[in-house]
Write a protein that holds these residues in place. Sequence first.
Motif, short mmCIF file in Angstrom:
data_model
loop_
_atom_site.label_atom_id
_atom_site.label_comp_id
_atom_site.label_asym_id
_atom_site.label_seq_id
_atom_site.Cartn_x
_atom_site.Cartn_y
_atom_site.Cartn_z
N SER A 117 0.86 -1.18 0.00
CA SER A 117 0.00 0.00 0.00
C SER A 117 0.90 1.23 0.00
N ARG A 146 1.53 5.55 -1.89
CA ARG A 146 1.10 6.68 -2.72
C ARG A 146 2.00 6.70 -3.94
N TYR A 178 0.68 10.38 1.45
CA TYR A 178 -0.13 9.17 1.57
C TYR A 178 -1.58 9.51 1.93
N SER A 194 -4.55 10.73 -0.54
CA SER A 194 -5.27 9.80 -1.41
C SER A 194 -6.35 9.06 -0.64
N CYS A 242 -5.69 5.30 -0.84
CA CYS A 242 -4.74 4.78 0.14
C CYS A 242 -5.38 4.64 1.51
N GLU A 301 -7.68 1.69 1.59
CA GLU A 301 -6.87 0.47 1.68
C GLU A 301 -6.43 0.24 3.12
#
Length: 260
Positions: A23, A25, A83, A86, A89, A92
């Motif tokens: 995971s 960016r 990070y 997003s 992200c 996730e």
Amino acid sequence: MAYKQVQESSKFRSSSIYDVFLSFRGEDTRKTFTNQLYEALVDMGLRSFMDDNEIERGENIKSELDKAIHQSKGSIIVLSKNYASSSWCLDELVMILENKKNRGHVILPAFYYVDSSDVKEHSGSFSIAFARHEKKLLENSEDGQAWAKWIEGWRKALKEVSSLGGMTLQGKTQFIEKIIKVIEEKINHSVVGIAPYLIGIDYLAKDLNPWLKNRTDTVSVAGVCGMGGIRKTTIAKYVFNINYTNFEGSSFLENTRQYS
């Protein structure tokens, strides 16, 4: 942990397709760090998932990412400057933490040029990111409640992941080496799902183990043949567990016909 949770964790690990889900960016680390990390993971025989930057984001892609997280033993979360900007992200991250709680999913945070305190307290670039998310919440007043719920979930997820004892960037090459060592230990790269006490297994593997230990530099193949139910897969797992650390790279691919 309750007995049922242990059972679920064991079942989850034995049915996983990937060892590691990455995971990250993309605009921060894909070309500068994450590609190198991914290649190093693969070289070590760790089956790893990294999304394709060329694929257009959409509902079908989100579904594939969700599926990949569920099918992974663990995740490396590369927490970089942008990070939190997003929503992908952050979604996730929420799902990864849910898998940790419910299915024994392993997590290794990697703080890439950010302080863990910024992640935990939502300060610095993380403060800027959440200000933008909250502005978007106000602009989408019709769906304001849903946005507020998502943002609260994202904040909680960042606080939780910052307290998991991650790793902080020092030298890039050394950092990658340390990450691989730690994640390999965390996910227990040896094959799971094999019984702890296998009577007579040493005898059944007596020809394979010496053959692997006395290997040459040439490519070699060994076949284990026989009718169903005679423990061919168990023998292969046992031999792999004993010998994989003697090789620079290793990978146990099970049920290839099912997944291919």
